[in-house]
Design a protein around this motif. Structure first.
Motif, mmCIF file in Angstrom:
data_model
loop_
_atom_site.group_PDB
_atom_site.id
_atom_site.type_symbol
_atom_site.label_atom_id
_atom_site.label_comp_id
_atom_site.label_asym_id
_atom_site.label_seq_id
_atom_site.Cartn_x
_atom_site.Cartn_y
_atom_site.Cartn_z
ATOM 1 N N PRO A 1 -29.802 -22.383 -19.026
ATOM 2 C CA PRO A 1 -29.887 -20.864 -18.796
ATOM 3 C C PRO A 1 -29.449 -19.568 -19.064
ATOM 4 O O PRO A 1 -28.213 -19.957 -19.212
ATOM 5 C CB PRO A 1 -31.240 -20.595 -18.338
ATOM 6 C CG PRO A 1 -30.132 -21.333 -17.167
ATOM 7 C CD PRO A 1 -29.453 -22.346 -17.697
ATOM 8 N N SER B 1 -28.307 -27.700 -22.674
ATOM 9 C CA SER B 1 -28.839 -26.589 -22.700
ATOM 10 C C SER B 1 -28.826 -26.193 -21.315
ATOM 11 O O SER B 1 -28.561 -26.578 -20.150
ATOM 12 C CB SER B 1 -29.744 -26.090 -23.613
ATOM 13 O OG SER B 1 -30.925 -27.030 -22.666
ATOM 14 N N SER C 1 -34.225 -21.203 -13.867
ATOM 15 C CA SER C 1 -33.992 -20.357 -13.384
ATOM 16 C C SER C 1 -32.605 -20.269 -13.166
ATOM 17 O O SER C 1 -32.366 -21.649 -13.227
ATOM 18 C CB SER C 1 -34.362 -20.130 -12.305
ATOM 19 O OG SER C 1 -34.392 -20.458 -11.180
ATOM 20 N N LEU C 2 -31.795 -18.986 -12.845
ATOM 21 C CA LEU C 2 -30.227 -19.459 -12.491
ATOM 22 C C LEU C 2 -29.916 -20.341 -11.594
ATOM 23 O O LEU C 2 -29.244 -21.804 -11.689
ATOM 24 C CB LEU C 2 -29.561 -18.316 -12.759
ATOM 25 C CG LEU C 2 -27.886 -18.166 -13.091
ATOM 26 C CD1 LEU C 2 -28.223 -19.121 -15.018
ATOM 27 C CD2 LEU C 2 -27.538 -16.707 -13.281
ATOM 28 N N LEU D 1 -26.929 -22.080 -25.476
ATOM 29 C CA LEU D 1 -27.423 -21.550 -24.395
ATOM 30 C C LEU D 1 -29.046 -20.151 -25.458
ATOM 31 O O LEU D 1 -28.646 -19.765 -26.255
ATOM 32 C CB LEU D 1 -26.771 -19.736 -24.248
ATOM 33 C CG LEU D 1 -25.778 -20.738 -23.333
ATOM 34 C CD1 LEU D 1 -24.754 -18.928 -23.360
ATOM 35 C CD2 LEU D 1 -25.614 -20.804 -21.886
ATOM 36 N N ALA E 1 -32.327 -25.308 -20.544
ATOM 37 C CA ALA E 1 -32.554 -24.057 -20.507
ATOM 38 C C ALA E 1 -33.938 -22.889 -20.241
ATOM 39 O O ALA E 1 -33.849 -21.816 -20.137
ATOM 40 C CB ALA E 1 -32.765 -24.006 -22.295
ATOM 41 N N ASP E 2 -34.583 -24.051 -20.157
ATOM 42 C CA ASP E 2 -35.863 -23.261 -18.907
ATOM 43 C C ASP E 2 -35.812 -23.173 -17.891
ATOM 44 O O ASP E 2 -37.016 -22.145 -16.739
ATOM 45 C CB ASP E 2 -37.240 -24.313 -19.811
ATOM 46 C CG ASP E 2 -37.588 -23.975 -21.252
ATOM 47 O OD1 ASP E 2 -37.486 -23.066 -21.831
ATOM 48 O OD2 ASP E 2 -37.838 -24.765 -21.375
ATOM 49 N N GLY F 1 -31.512 -18.515 -24.804
ATOM 50 C CA GLY F 1 -32.319 -18.243 -24.591
ATOM 51 C C GLY F 1 -31.497 -16.820 -25.964
ATOM 52 O O GLY F 1 -32.152 -15.969 -25.254
ATOM 53 N N ALA G 1 -31.093 -24.393 -12.393
ATOM 54 C CA ALA G 1 -29.747 -24.809 -12.671
ATOM 55 C C ALA G 1 -28.892 -25.136 -11.865
ATOM 56 O O ALA G 1 -28.149 -26.393 -11.661
ATOM 57 C CB ALA G 1 -29.822 -24.058 -14.422
#
Length: 369
Positions: free
Chosen positions: A48, A46, A346-347, A72, A343-344, A74, A350
């Protein structure tokens, strides 16, 4: 969110053979019997964000040793691991109720949405990976995690009905075989690694899965049936032409390594920071049996210290020393991943985690002692 907004300086892990000798430029060949190359890096699954186009481009550029089909979550219900995996099941419709996913006579709107997400993700990744050759990882939830996440028509956990678990495993095996064959046609140069996600398996074996009411637990599943259902899915995936290996990922504590090996897993992914010394023998036996290990070494928690890759890999280096294996095998047997999905995150976080994975992998290859 734009994954490609920040460019990175490319890094190359040295190509080494089994004796640790530099073989020069170019992609290193996978060590004999293992499904990835020395110094390999990958993600768990996964990411974000909500844009599959940017995610696909980023994955192919950021982890070229072993890119993966991104999840994804989100985007909402149906885009997560469970929704994507339910979309693969053949002739087993589900719907999403207030209490969660439930087996029903006819597909619900949420299942159609999950199937649309998956089809779109495959189309996008196919376009982004045009001309790609090499290993490619795809991940789907396994039969025990699905059975722990889905309810029977009357509201009980599917896990409580071994007939339902068998049906889920068979529907997953059939659906995965179809999807993997399709992906092989879409990206003919890819050697597929199939990751069966089983985060619920330790709890299933220990009898810790709670009933929908929350007042009791589903009885523990014995090893025999656990192996049988998982083996059916792994075997079906491994039998598909473009599949190079099928394995299991579990980010929970107390991963049953011996059970996974007996079920036919070719590699096992786990959160290495959760390993205890009591599990040393199980890890050693897995390595002796030829299993590849995807070690989650890089923390994904917000604010985690990512300043020193050497400190990050010490859990793996110390384990390797205790087991008495040759240091130059560490970077071959162990592929580096984050400890969990992103997934949780921030960009920016990540990006930092995957960048740190590459740095950690370099340490395992260049300075494993």
């Amino acid at each position: 969110m734009n994954w490609s907004a920040v460019e990175r300086e490319p890094e190359r892990v040295p190509a080494v053979d089994g004796a640790g000798q530099d073989r020069g430029e170019g992609a290193p060949a996978a060590p004999k019997g293992l499904p990835w190359a020395a110094g390999c890096v990958s993600g768990v699954g996964s990411l974000p964000g909500v844009d599959p186009v940017e995610a696909a481009r980023y994955v192919l550029g950021e982890v070229p040793e072993l890119p993966f089909l991104p999840e994804l979550p989100g985007r909402g219900l149906g885009a997560d691991m469970i929704g994507r995996s339910l979309a693969v099941l053949v002739d087993m419709p589900v719907d999403h109720q207030p209490s969660g996913w439930r087996l029903v006579p006819r597909p619900g709107l949420e299942l159609r949405r999950a199937r649309d997400f998956l089809e779109h993700d495959l189309d996008v990744f196919t376009e982004a990976a045009a001309g790609y050759t090499g290993p490619l990882k795809v991940a789907f939830a396994g039969p025990w995690t699905l059975a722990s996440s889905v309810e029977l028509p009357r509201g009980h956990k599917a896990l409580s009905d071994q007939g339902a678990v068998r049906d889920i495993a068979e529907a997953l095996a059939e659906g995965l075989a179809l999807l993997l064959a399709d992906l092989g046609r879409r990206i003919p140069g890819a050697r597929l690694l199939v990751q069966i996600d089983e985060p619920s398996l330790p709890a299933v074996l220990a009898g810790r899965i709670r009933t929908p009411s929350g007042f009791s637990v589903v009885p523990a599943v014995e090893e025999g049936p656990a192996i049988e259902r998982l083996a059916a899915v792994l075997g079906a995936a491994a039998a598909v032409g473009p599949v190079a290996a099928a394995g299991v990922h579990c980010c929970a504590p107390q991963v049953p390594l011996d059970l996974l090996r007996r079920a036919g897993a070719r590699f096992v992914g786990l959160d290495a920071t959760l390993l205890t010394r009591a599990e040393d023998d199980a890890v050693g036996e897995a390595v002796d049996a030829g299993l590849g290990l995807m070690f989650g070494l890089v923390p994904t928690s917000r604010g985690a210290d990512l300043s020193d890759p050497r400190r990050t890999v010490m859990v793996a280096v110390d384990l390797w020393r205790r087991l008495g294996f040759a240091p130059d095998r560490l970077g071959e047997v162990v592929a580096v991943t984050p400890t969990c999905g992103l997934a949780d995150a921030s960009l920016d976080d990540a990006r930092s985690v995957l960048r740190h994975c590459r740095q950690a992998a370099r340490v395992l290859v260049e300075s494993p002692e």
